[in-house]
Design an enzyme around this catalytic site. Sequence first.
Site, PDB file in Angstrom:
ATOM      1  N   TYR A 330       0.832  -1.207   0.000  1.00 16.92           N
ATOM      2  CA  TYR A 330       0.000   0.000   0.000  1.00 16.92           C
ATOM      3  C   TYR A 330       0.870   1.260   0.000  1.00 16.92           C
ATOM      4  CZ  TYR A 330      -4.426  -2.442   1.024  1.00 16.92           C
ATOM      5  OH  TYR A 330      -5.556  -3.205   0.957  1.00 16.92           O
ATOM      6  N   PHE A 333       2.388   2.133  -3.446  1.00 13.39           N
ATOM      7  CA  PHE A 333       1.424   2.704  -4.387  1.00 13.39           C
ATOM      8  C   PHE A 333       0.994   4.106  -3.963  1.00 13.39           C
ATOM      9  CE2 PHE A 333       0.129  -1.903  -5.359  1.00 13.39           C
ATOM     10  CZ  PHE A 333       1.043  -1.975  -6.401  1.00 13.39           C
ATOM     11  N   LYS A 339      -0.505   9.730  -9.892  1.00 11.98           N
ATOM     12  CA  LYS A 339      -1.727   8.957 -10.116  1.00 11.98           C
ATOM     13  C   LYS A 339      -2.918   9.601  -9.414  1.00 11.98           C
ATOM     14  CE  LYS A 339      -1.924   5.201  -7.771  1.00 11.98           C
ATOM     15  NZ  LYS A 339      -1.678   3.832  -7.319  1.00 11.98           N
ATOM     16  N   TYR A 340      -2.733  10.007  -8.166  1.00  8.93           N
ATOM     17  CA  TYR A 340      -3.853  10.553  -7.397  1.00  8.93           C
ATOM     18  C   TYR A 340      -4.200  11.976  -7.833  1.00  8.93           C
ATOM     19  CZ  TYR A 340      -3.166   6.341  -4.764  1.00  8.93           C
ATOM     20  OH  TYR A 340      -3.056   5.024  -4.429  1.00  8.93           O
ATOM     21  N   GLU A 398     -14.097  -1.433   1.399  1.00  7.75           N
ATOM     22  CA  GLU A 398     -12.815  -2.147   1.380  1.00  7.75           C
ATOM     23  C   GLU A 398     -12.983  -3.522   2.019  1.00  7.75           C
ATOM     24  OE1 GLU A 398      -9.418  -3.694   0.863  1.00  7.75           O
ATOM     25  OE2 GLU A 398      -9.787  -1.714  -0.026  1.00  7.75           O
ATOM     26  N   ASP A 426     -16.650  -6.974   0.680  1.00 11.16           N
ATOM     27  CA  ASP A 426     -16.335  -7.127  -0.739  1.00 11.16           C
ATOM     28  C   ASP A 426     -17.390  -6.377  -1.542  1.00 11.16           C
ATOM     29  OD1 ASP A 426     -16.170  -8.120  -3.426  1.00 11.16           O
ATOM     30  OD2 ASP A 426     -15.101  -9.884  -2.690  1.00 11.16           O
ATOM     31  N   MET A 427     -16.937  -5.514  -2.435  1.00 12.91           N
ATOM     32  CA  MET A 427     -17.864  -4.656  -3.194  1.00 12.91           C
ATOM     33  C   MET A 427     -18.893  -5.460  -3.967  1.00 12.91           C
ATOM     34  SD  MET A 427     -15.405  -3.469  -6.380  1.00 12.91           S
ATOM     35  CE  MET A 427     -13.936  -3.329  -5.374  1.00 12.91           C
ATOM     36  N   GLU A 442      -9.849   1.857  -8.056  1.00  9.29           N
ATOM     37  CA  GLU A 442      -8.420   1.758  -8.416  1.00  9.29           C
ATOM     38  C   GLU A 442      -8.077   0.280  -8.509  1.00  9.29           C
ATOM     39  OE1 GLU A 442      -4.029   3.143  -6.707  1.00  9.29           O
ATOM     40  OE2 GLU A 442      -5.832   3.531  -5.536  1.00  9.29           O
ATOM     41  N   GLU A 451      -6.338  -7.594 -13.123  1.00  6.91           N
ATOM     42  CA  GLU A 451      -6.646  -7.749 -11.697  1.00  6.91           C
ATOM     43  C   GLU A 451      -8.157  -7.771 -11.474  1.00  6.91           C
ATOM     44  OE1 GLU A 451      -4.450  -5.038  -9.225  1.00  6.91           O
ATOM     45  OE2 GLU A 451      -2.519  -5.651 -10.066  1.00  6.91           O
TER      46      GLU A 451
END
Length: 642
Positions: A330, A333, A339-340, A398, A426-427, A442, A451
Site C-alpha cells: 500500500y 502505491f 496517479k492521485y 474495502e 467485498d464490493m 483503483e 486484476e
Amino acid sequence: MPLGERAGWERSESRYCGVETDFSNDVTHLLNFNISTGGFDYVLAPLMNPSYRPSLVEGNGVDTQVLPVSGSDLVLSPSQWSSHVVGKISSWIDLDSEDEVLRMDSETTLKQEIAWATHLSLQACLLPTPKGKSCANYARCVNQILQGLTTLQLWLRVPLVKSDGDSMDDTSEGRNDSWELWNSFRLLCEHDSKLSVALDVLNTLPSETSLGRWMGESVRAAIVSTDSFLTNARGYPCLSKRHQKLIAGFFDHAAQVVISGKPVHNLQKSHDSNTEGTEKHPLRTYLDYVAYLFQKMESLPEQERIELGYRDFLQAPLQPLMDNLEAQTYETFERDSVKYIQYQRAVEKALVDRVPDEKASELTTVLMVVGAGRGPLVRASLQAAEETGRKLKVYAVEKNPNAVVTLHSLVKMEGWEDIVTIISCDMRFWNAPEQADILVSELLGSFGDNELSPECLDGAQRFLKPDGISIPSSYTSFIQPVTASKLYNDVKAHKDLAHFETAYVVKLHSVAKLAPSQSVFTFTHPNFSTKANNQRYKKLQFNLPSNAGSALVHGFAGYFDSVLYKDVHLGIEPTTATPNMFSWFPIFFPLRKPVEVHPDTPLEVHFWRCCGSSKVWYEWSVSSPTPSPMHNTNGRSYWVGL
C-alpha cells in the site's frame, strides 16, 4: 580506474573500460602499462601465442606439451586475473573450415584456451567472429563447452556491419546483417544463456531501427575501433553524434566499452610535454573521451534509482481480489502522487458535470470508493470537492480488514466522520443503502483488466445510478512484440512449462520493442448490457519497419491506457504513458520458443481472455511466420482467482 561517478550508476558494469592488446609473454608489464599507466580497467588479451598450432608441435604430443600461454598463473594473483584480464581466444581458429587439419587444430586450441581461462578464474573470454556462412560446427563445440562452465562467460565477437539494404538509397534485397550471424549461432547453442555478444563498432553504423534490436540482446561489450573516431577542432579524437548515442545506449544497458586498434590521432608530443619522463599510453586520449561520454550522461532520477533493482526482474502479478495486500505494498502505491492527482482531476470534472454552480450549496453528491485501500482515493475525492466547492458524501468500501483499520484511523484523524462511511465488505456482495452518483475505483492492473476490474465493477455497478459516472470510465490493454533475451533466459532457467505460461510484471529495460503496440481488449463502465466474464478474443498483426532487419521475438510486453473521465487519462502504454507515474510496470507474456521475424513477413498473434466459474486467465499464441504452441490452455499455469 572506472570512467566516473554518476548518481544511480554506482552498480553499473558499464563504468569499466577495457583495451584490446596483442599477445605478450610479460603479463605483469602488460597490466602495469595498460592499467596503472594507461588508466584502463582491464585488458582484452590473447591467452595463447598466435603462432601456436597443435598439428605443428614436434611429435604431435598434444597431451604432454607445455602450452605457449601468456604466462604462468603465478605471475598474477587470482583476483588480478579475474578482475583485470578478459581472455581473447585465438582469432585464427576456424571450426567450419574445409581444411580438416585447420578444423581439428581449431577445436583443440579452443578447448585448451577455455580450459586455461577456467584455471585462471577469468570472468570472461572473447570468442572470434565465425568465418564463412556456416558456423554449425563452431556452435556445436561452443555448446559443449558451455555445458561445463560455471562462472566463465563467453562473448562472441560480432562486427556491427551495415546491411546491404539498410540505406534509404539502397533498395537491394541482399542482406549482410550481423544480427543474423549472431542469431544463427546462438540458436544452435542449447545453453545460450551463458553466451553473450561483443559488438565491433566500426566507422559506419546501421539504421536506428536496426541498432535498436541489440538493446534486447545480451550485449556485454562494445569494441570500438580507433578508426571509428573523428577528429575535433583541437585535433583530439571524438565520435559522431550517432556513435555517441549508440555508446550512451550501451552504457545504459550495462555494456562495457573496449578500445581497439592503433592510435590514429598524433597527439603523443603534447602529452609527453605534460608528463616528462613517463611513458604515456598511446590510447589514453580515446579512454578520456569515452570517460567524458560516460560522465556527461544525465543522472538517473530518484524514482528510477529506487527501481534499479526491479529492472528486468520477473514478478508475479498481484491478486488483490484473492489476497489482502500488505502495508508495504500500500505504501509503495500511495507514494505515486501523479496517479492521485489524475484521479482528483477526474473527480473534479465529474462533480462539476453533476452539480451546476448555482446548486453547489444545495446538492450533495454521493460518491463511492470501491476498493478504498488505506484511503488515498478518499482523500483525492474530498480534495476535489473542496477545489470545486461541491458537497460530498463518501462511502469507502474495502474488503481487507487490515486496511479498514487504517481507514478508521484516517477518518478520525482528519475529522471526516460526518462525510465518510467505511464499509468493511467485498464490493461485489455489498448491498448499498442508496445509489451513487460517482463510482471511483483503483482496480487496474498492468494489463488493464488483469486484476479483474471488469468483474469487480460488474458487481458494483448495480448501486450506481442509471446516469451515474464511473471513474475510470474505460480502459484498454495493449501488446507489443519484444526482443528480451534476459527475460527469456530467466524464464527458461526454471526448466518447466509452467513458467512459460505465466505472465510477469517487470520493469522492462534490456528489451527491444520491435513494432508499435496494438490494442487488445477494451472495457467500458458502467456497462449494463454485457457481462465482463464473457470470453474475449483478438487477432493482431505486427509488421517490422522495412529497414529494421530481422529480429527474434521472445514474447510480448503488455500495457494499459485508461480514460478516467473525459480527457483525463492514466496509463503506461508507451505513446500515451502518464509522465512520472510508477504504480505499474508492464506485463510480459513469454513464448516457449522465440519466433524469428523479418520485415517482409507479418507477425500474426492471437490473444484470449477466458473466464470460468472461479478464475480468469489469458491464452496466447503465434500463427505466423512460425506457429507456436498455445500458451496457458485452460489456465493451467497462470490465472487470477475470482
